[in-house]
Write a protein that holds these residues in place. Structure first.
Motif, mmCIF file in Angstrom:
data_model
loop_
_atom_site.group_PDB
_atom_site.id
_atom_site.type_symbol
_atom_site.label_atom_id
_atom_site.label_comp_id
_atom_site.label_asym_id
_atom_site.label_seq_id
_atom_site.Cartn_x
_atom_site.Cartn_y
_atom_site.Cartn_z
ATOM 1 N N ASP A 1 0.837 -1.203 0.000
ATOM 2 C CA ASP A 1 0.000 0.000 0.000
ATOM 3 C C ASP A 1 0.874 1.256 0.000
ATOM 4 O O ASP A 1 0.611 2.218 -0.725
ATOM 5 C CB ASP A 1 -0.914 -0.021 1.226
ATOM 6 N N MET A 2 1.948 1.218 0.813
ATOM 7 C CA MET A 2 2.858 2.353 0.878
ATOM 8 C C MET A 2 3.549 2.593 -0.457
ATOM 9 O O MET A 2 3.584 3.710 -0.964
ATOM 10 C CB MET A 2 3.888 2.118 1.988
ATOM 11 N N LEU A 3 4.091 1.524 -1.046
ATOM 12 C CA LEU A 3 4.825 1.676 -2.301
ATOM 13 C C LEU A 3 3.931 2.177 -3.435
ATOM 14 O O LEU A 3 4.393 2.896 -4.326
ATOM 15 C CB LEU A 3 5.456 0.342 -2.706
ATOM 16 N N SER A 4 2.667 1.822 -3.382
ATOM 17 C CA SER A 4 1.754 2.225 -4.451
ATOM 18 C C SER A 4 1.520 3.734 -4.480
ATOM 19 O O SER A 4 0.996 4.254 -5.472
ATOM 20 C CB SER A 4 0.412 1.508 -4.284
ATOM 21 N N LYS A 5 1.919 4.444 -3.429
ATOM 22 C CA LYS A 5 1.658 5.883 -3.328
ATOM 23 C C LYS A 5 2.867 6.732 -3.677
ATOM 24 O O LYS A 5 2.757 7.967 -3.742
ATOM 25 C CB LYS A 5 1.181 6.211 -1.911
ATOM 26 N N VAL A 6 4.023 6.099 -3.875
ATOM 27 C CA VAL A 6 5.239 6.853 -4.174
ATOM 28 C C VAL A 6 5.106 7.556 -5.519
ATOM 29 O O VAL A 6 4.634 6.987 -6.509
ATOM 30 C CB VAL A 6 6.464 5.920 -4.178
ATOM 31 N N ASN A 7 5.510 8.815 -5.546
ATOM 32 C CA ASN A 7 5.469 9.662 -6.749
ATOM 33 C C ASN A 7 4.046 9.885 -7.261
ATOM 34 O O ASN A 7 3.817 10.034 -8.464
ATOM 35 C CB ASN A 7 6.355 9.080 -7.858
ATOM 36 N N LYS A 8 3.114 9.925 -6.329
ATOM 37 C CA LYS A 8 1.726 10.225 -6.662
ATOM 38 C C LYS A 8 1.227 11.342 -5.743
ATOM 39 O O LYS A 8 1.827 11.611 -4.699
ATOM 40 C CB LYS A 8 0.851 8.980 -6.511
ATOM 41 N N PRO A 9 0.130 12.007 -6.127
ATOM 42 C CA PRO A 9 -0.398 13.072 -5.262
ATOM 43 C C PRO A 9 -0.780 12.554 -3.880
ATOM 44 O O PRO A 9 -1.225 11.413 -3.729
ATOM 45 C CB PRO A 9 -1.630 13.562 -6.030
ATOM 46 N N VAL A 10 -0.582 13.384 -2.882
ATOM 47 C CA VAL A 10 -0.946 13.037 -1.506
ATOM 48 C C VAL A 10 -2.458 12.918 -1.382
ATOM 49 O O VAL A 10 -3.205 13.755 -1.905
ATOM 50 C CB VAL A 10 -0.425 14.109 -0.528
ATOM 51 N N ASP A 11 -2.912 11.867 -0.718
ATOM 52 C CA ASP A 11 -4.325 11.705 -0.411
ATOM 53 C C ASP A 11 -4.595 12.398 0.918
ATOM 54 O O ASP A 11 -4.237 11.896 1.990
ATOM 55 C CB ASP A 11 -4.676 10.222 -0.324
ATOM 56 N N LYS A 12 -5.188 13.569 0.872
ATOM 57 C CA LYS A 12 -5.376 14.372 2.073
ATOM 58 C C LYS A 12 -6.468 13.834 2.996
ATOM 59 O O LYS A 12 -6.690 14.368 4.078
ATOM 60 C CB LYS A 12 -5.663 15.823 1.695
ATOM 61 N N THR A 13 -7.151 12.767 2.571
ATOM 62 C CA THR A 13 -8.164 12.173 3.445
ATOM 63 C C THR A 13 -7.561 11.151 4.400
ATOM 64 O O THR A 13 -8.241 10.696 5.326
ATOM 65 C CB THR A 13 -9.266 11.473 2.617
ATOM 66 N N GLU A 14 -6.300 10.781 4.190
ATOM 67 C CA GLU A 14 -5.687 9.759 5.041
ATOM 68 C C GLU A 14 -5.491 10.267 6.470
ATOM 69 O O GLU A 14 -5.220 11.440 6.702
ATOM 70 C CB GLU A 14 -4.330 9.333 4.471
ATOM 71 N N TRP A 15 -5.580 9.317 7.404
ATOM 72 C CA TRP A 15 -5.335 9.606 8.810
ATOM 73 C C TRP A 15 -4.097 8.862 9.289
ATOM 74 O O TRP A 15 -3.797 7.771 8.810
ATOM 75 C CB TRP A 15 -6.526 9.164 9.661
ATOM 76 N N GLY A 16 -3.403 9.425 10.258
ATOM 77 C CA GLY A 16 -2.253 8.766 10.864
ATOM 78 C C GLY A 16 -2.574 8.096 12.174
ATOM 79 O O GLY A 16 -1.709 7.477 12.772
ATOM 80 N N MET A 17 -3.796 8.222 12.650
ATOM 81 C CA MET A 17 -4.248 7.543 13.859
ATOM 82 C C MET A 17 -5.622 6.955 13.615
ATOM 83 O O MET A 17 -6.378 7.457 12.775
ATOM 84 C CB MET A 17 -4.316 8.511 15.057
ATOM 85 N N THR A 18 -5.936 5.914 14.349
ATOM 86 C CA THR A 18 -7.244 5.288 14.222
ATOM 87 C C THR A 18 -8.250 5.976 15.145
ATOM 88 O O THR A 18 -7.864 6.605 16.136
ATOM 89 C CB THR A 18 -7.166 3.799 14.582
ATOM 90 N N PRO A 19 -9.545 5.858 14.862
ATOM 91 C CA PRO A 19 -10.556 6.524 15.687
ATOM 92 C C PRO A 19 -10.528 6.107 17.153
ATOM 93 O O PRO A 19 -10.885 6.895 18.031
ATOM 94 C CB PRO A 19 -11.877 6.093 15.025
ATOM 95 N N GLN A 20 -10.113 4.868 17.423
ATOM 96 C CA GLN A 20 -10.105 4.363 18.800
ATOM 97 C C GLN A 20 -8.854 4.767 19.573
ATOM 98 O O GLN A 20 -8.658 4.324 20.705
ATOM 99 C CB GLN A 20 -10.265 2.839 18.806
#
Length: 725
Positions: free
Chosen positions: A500-519
Motif C-alpha cells: 500500500d505504501m509503495l503504491s503511493k510513491v510519486n503520486k499526489p498526496v491523499d489528504k483524506t488519510e489519517w495517521g491515527m485510528t478513531p479508537q
C-alpha cells in the motif's frame, strides 16, 4: 515501541515509520509502540483509551456557552474531584502534588505498567470497550472476507496459544534457512530488500510521505535503522545505569541465540559480536536531537547521487528488490549513515551478518512465537528498560495487535458504537473558538512584526481540522487473514501495508488519510499537511465531561486543541508554510526573537531533576513544551472569551482555579524510575510532572489565580518567564 519500550521507531512497519515519527513529535502524548510491526498507533500512557457517552455531542456545545447554574455545586463527577488533590501542600510549593496528590495515592502503579496516569485510566476503559466489540464479533457468523470476520480471525489466531506453542519455531524456519543459504554480500543485500515487506528493517528502511518541500506529492524516504535498543545513546553512554543495561542486552541476545539452538558459550560469543556491530551502527547514527531539525533530514537525491554517496551498496538492486524500480527523486534522511552503513556491510564478514540477522529476526517476531521467546523479550524490554513487573495479559496484547493490523476496520465498528455523528460538528465549533483565540494572541504579540503576523494568521486560517474518523475508510479486501496462523497473519498485514505504501510513491498526496485510528486516545499535528487531527476516542473524560462547567472543559479538551494548533508554530512546525512546505516565511528579526525565547524555555526544562543527577532534556522536548505552553495560553484566552463574568465558585474554586486544576489533572501520573530514565532519553515529551510545573510557572494568570508569591517554588521572576504564543 511497545509498552515495555521494545521497538524503536526505525523497526516499525516502514509504510508508517515517518508518519509515526512526525506524530510522535507533534502529538499530545507519546505514541507507545507495541511489539508488532504492523501500524498499531494505539498507546498506553498518553494515547489510546475510553468510557464513551453516546450523547457526547450535546456537551460539546456547552463549551462555547456558559453552562453554570448559581446554586451549590461540586466538581466531583464533573471533571475534577477534590479527593484527587492534596491540600496539605500549598499550590505555590508544588502544584502537581497539590492538584494530583490524592489521585496519585489512590491510583498506584499496576504491576503490568511502567507508568500510570489519567490517560491510562481512559486507556483501560478503551481496552474493555474494544474487548466487548471483539466479543460481539466472535459470537456471530459474518460473511467471508468481511472486516468483522477478519478481525475475529486475527484475534482468534493470536489467542490460540496451543497452536502457537505446538508450532514452536517452525514459522521462523523459512527465514532462518534463507539466512543460512546466503553465499555473498550480494545475496545479503537482496535478502535485506525482500524482507522489508515483512516488516523487517535490520539496517535501514523505506517509507512514503509528502515531499517536505512539495507537500502535494508523495515521495520515498530512506531512514536509518539497525539498533535493537531504543536509540544510539543506549550504546554510547557510559554511566553505571547504561553499562548495566548494555550488559543485560548482550545477555538477551545470547538468550535468543540459545533458543535458536546454539550452545551457551557460542551464543555468548556471537552476542558480543552482534552487540559490537550495533554499537558501531550507533556511532554513525544521527542523534534524536539532530533529527528534530527538518532541514538536516531533508536530503533530496536521485539514484545516481545515492550511488555516489554510498557506492559500496547496490542501490539499483535494492530498489528493484522492493519493487520500486523507478524511485525518481527521493529523500535520504541520514546520508552519512547510509555511507557508513554501506561500508560496514562490505567490511564485516558474512558470517557475522548471518548471526546479526538471525538475532534480529527472532527478536522482531518475538510476539508471534512461543511464550519462551516473548518472556525473554519482556525480561529485557519490559523489566530492564521500563520497570514493568509483569507482562500485560495476552488478550490485551493480541487485541492491540489486531487493532493495529486492521486499525480502520476496528475504527469503523468503534465509531458506529461509540461516536455519534453530531459530536463531529460540535467539536468543529469548539476548534473554531480556539482558532479565534490564537488569532487574537498572535495579533497582540509584542515581539513579532506585522509582516510575520499576517503570514502566521494565514497559516492559522489554513489549518485543516479532522475530527473523529476518516471520511474514507481503508479497504482491507486484499488482506488475507485466517484463524490458523498468528505469525502468518502478522506477515500478511506487513506485506499489505508495505505494498500500500509503495503504491503511493510519486503520486499526489491523499489528504483524506489519517495517521491515527478513531479508537486512539491522542491527537496530532501534521506539518506537511498543516492539519490537526482529533480521533473520536479523545473526546471523553478526562478531556471532556458532558456536565462539567466551561472552565474544566477548556482546561482539558481546550488545551488539547490549543496544543495541536501550537505545533504549527513550534520550533519545527513554524518552518512549514500554510500549505505544508518546508519554507522560511519569517522575517529574520522575528525568527531571532523566537529562537531567543525558545532557548530560554529549553533551559528552564533542562533544570528539572528527573532522578538523582539526571536532568530533563529541554532541547529534545522543546517542541512539545512550546505546544503545552501555547495550548494553555490559547485555551485560557478562549475561555475568557466564552465566560460571561458572573460564574460562581464551585467547591470554593473560581473559574480560573478550576481551569488550571483541570489542566494539571490531565497530566496526573505515577511512573517507575526505570521509565523516567528511558523516556528522558527517547521521548520528545516531558514527563507528566514537568508538563504541569513548567508551563504554569510561565503563566501570569496562574500566579493571580493561586496567589503565587516570590519565594514559592512555582514562582519565576517576571523577567525569566517565557510567553511565546
Amino acid at each position: 515501541m511497545n509498552e515495555t519500550g521494545k521497538f524503536p521507531l526505525q523497526q516499525l512497519k516502514p509504510s508508517r515509520a515517518h508518519l509515526l515519527a512526525k506524530i510522535k513529535k507533534s502529538s499530545l502524548q507519546t505514541v507507545i509502540y507495541r511489539p508488532f510491526r504492523i501500524p498499531n498507533i494505539q498507546t498506553i500512557n498518553s494515547n489510546k483509551q475510553m468510557n464513551y457517552f453516546k450523547t457526547l455531542g450535546l456537551g460539546l456545545m456547552a463549551m462555547a456557552a456558559v453552562s453554570c447554574s448559581h446554586g451549590p455545586q461540586t466538581m466531583a463527577g464533573k471533571g475534577l474531584d477534590p479527593a484527587d488533590m492534596d491540600t496539605t501542600i500549598a499550590p505555590g510549593a508544588d502544584f502537581d502534588q497539590y492538584a494530583n496528590g490524592g489521585w496519585k495515592k489512590r491510583h498506584p502503579l499496576p504491576d503490568e505498567k511502567s507508568r500510570y496516569g489519567a490517560f491510562d485510566v481512559l486507556g483501560d476503559e478503551a481496552e474493555k470497550q474494544v474487548k466487548e466489540l471483539f466479543a460481539a464479533i466472535s459470537s456471530n457468523n459474518f460473511k467471508q472476507g468481511s472486516i468483522e470476520q477478519k478481525i475475529a480471525n486475527f484475534y482468534a489466531s493470536g489467542m490460540d496459544t496451543t497452536a502457537i506453542e505446538a508450532r514452536n519455531l517452525a514459522p521462523l524456519q523459512p527465514y532462518l534457512s534463507q539466512i543460512d543459504e546466503l553465499k555473498s554480500k550480494a545475496d545479503l543485500q537482496q535478502l535485506l530488500a525482500a524482507w522489508q515487506s515483512y516488516g523487517l528493517n535490520p539496517l535501514f528502511g523505506i517509507y512514503a510521505d509528502a515531499d517536505q518541500k512539495n507537500s502535494a506529492m508523495k515521495v520515498a524516504y530512506l531512514y536509518q535503522s539497525g539498533l535493537g535498543m531504543p536509540n544510539r545513546d543506549y550504546y554510547l553512554n557510559k554511566d553505571d545505569h547504561s553499562l548495566d543495561i548494555q550488559q543485560k542486552y548482550r545477555a538477551y541476545i545470547a538468550g535468543l541465540l540459545q533458543i535458536l539452538g546454539q550452545e551457551p558459550e557460542s551464543a555468548q560469543q556471537d552476542a558480543e559480536t552482534i552487540y559490537a556491530m550495533e554499537k558501531e551502527i550507533a556511532e554513525f547514527s544521527m542523534s534524536m536531537l539532530d533529527q528534530r531539525d527538518p532541514y538536516k533530514v531533508y536530503n533530496k537525491m536521485n539514484l545516481d547521487q545515492l550511488i555516489a554517496t554510498a557506492p559500496e551498496y547496490n542501490w539499483k538492486a535494492y530498489f528493484d528488490g522492493v519493487k520500486l524500480s523507478n524511485p525518481g527523486d527521493f529523500i535520504v534522511c541520514q546520508p552519512d549513515f547510509m555511507k557508513a552503513m554501506a561500508q560496514m556491510v562490505e567490511a564485516k564478514p558474512l558470517a557475522d551478518w548471518k548471526q546479526y540477522l538471525k538475532y534480529h529476526t527472532i527478536s522482531n517476531f518475538s510476539s508471534e512465537l512461543p511464550h519462551a521467546v516473548g518472556d525473554l523479550s519482556f525480561e529485557f524490554y519490559g523489566k530492564t528498560l521500563s520497570g514493568s513487573l509483569v507482562q500485560r495479559p495476552r488478550w490485551k496484547r493480541v487485541q492491540e495487535a489486531t487493532a493495529g493490523a486492521l486499525g480502520e476496520a476496528v475504527g469503523q465498528l468503534y465509531v458506529k458504537e461509540y461516536f455519534p455523528p453530531e459530536a463531529k460538528e460540535r467539536m468543529l465549533k469548539l476548534v473554531e473558538n480556539l482558532r479565534k483565540a490564537l488569532a487574537v494572541r498572535i495579533g497582540n504579540l509584542s515581539w513579532m512584526s506585522d509582516t510575520t503576523k499576517e503570514k502566521a494568521i494565514e497559516k492559522l486560517n489554513a489549518i485543516t481540522v479532522k475530527i473523529g474518523y476518516p471520511d474514507k475508510w481503508k479497504d482491507y479486501s486484499s488482506l488475507e487473514i485466517t484463524p490458523d496462523s498468528y505469525f502468518q497473519n502478522v506477515v500478511n498485514a506487513n506485506n499489505f501495508y508495505f505494498a500500500d505504501m509503495l503504491s503511493k510513491v510519486n503520486k499526489p498526496v491523499d489528504k483524506t488519510e489519517w495517521g491515527m485510528t478513531p479508537q486512539t486516545v491522542n491527537a496530532y499535528y501534521n506539518p506537511s499537511a498543516n492539519e490537526i487531527v482529533f480521533p473520536a476516542a479523545i473526546l471523553q473524560p478526562p478531556f471532556f465531561y458532558m456536565d462539567a462547567d466551561d472552565a474544566i472543559n477548556y482546561g482539558a479538551i481546550g488545551v488539547v486543541i490549543g496544543h495541536e494548533m501550537s505545533h504549527g508554530f513550534d520550533d519545527q512546525g513554524r518552518q512549514y508554510d500554510k500549505i505544508g512546505n518546508l519554507n522560511d516565511w519569517w522575517q529574520a528579526d522575528d525568527a531571532e526573537r523566537f529562537n531567543e525565547k525558545t532557548k530560554r524555555l529549553a533551559n528552564q526544562f533542562s533544570q528539572f531533576t528527573v532522578l538523582d543527577t539526571v536532568k530533563a532534556d529541554g532541547k529534545l522536548t522543546l517542541g512539545e513544551n512550546i505546544a503545552d505552553l501555547g495550548g494553555l495560553n490559547i485555551s485560557y484566552t478562549a475561555m475568557q472569551m466564552a465566560l460571561k463574568g458572573d460564574e460562581p465558585q464551585i467547591d470554593g474554586f473560581t473559574p480560573d482555579q478550576r481551569f488550571f486544576l483541570s489542566y494539571a489533572h490531565i497530566w496526573a501520573q505515577n511512573i517507575r524510575d526505570e521509565e523516567k530514565l528511558r523516556l528522558t532519553k527517547v521521548d520528545v515529551h516531558s514527563l507528566g510532572r514537568y508538563r504541569v510545573l513548567g508551563p504554569l510557572r510561565n503563566t501570569p494568570e496562574f500566579y493571580a489565580a493561586f496567589d503565587i508569591k516570590a519565594g514559592d517554588y512555582m514562582y519565576l521572576p517576571e523577567d525569566e518567564r517565557v510567553v511565546i504564543w
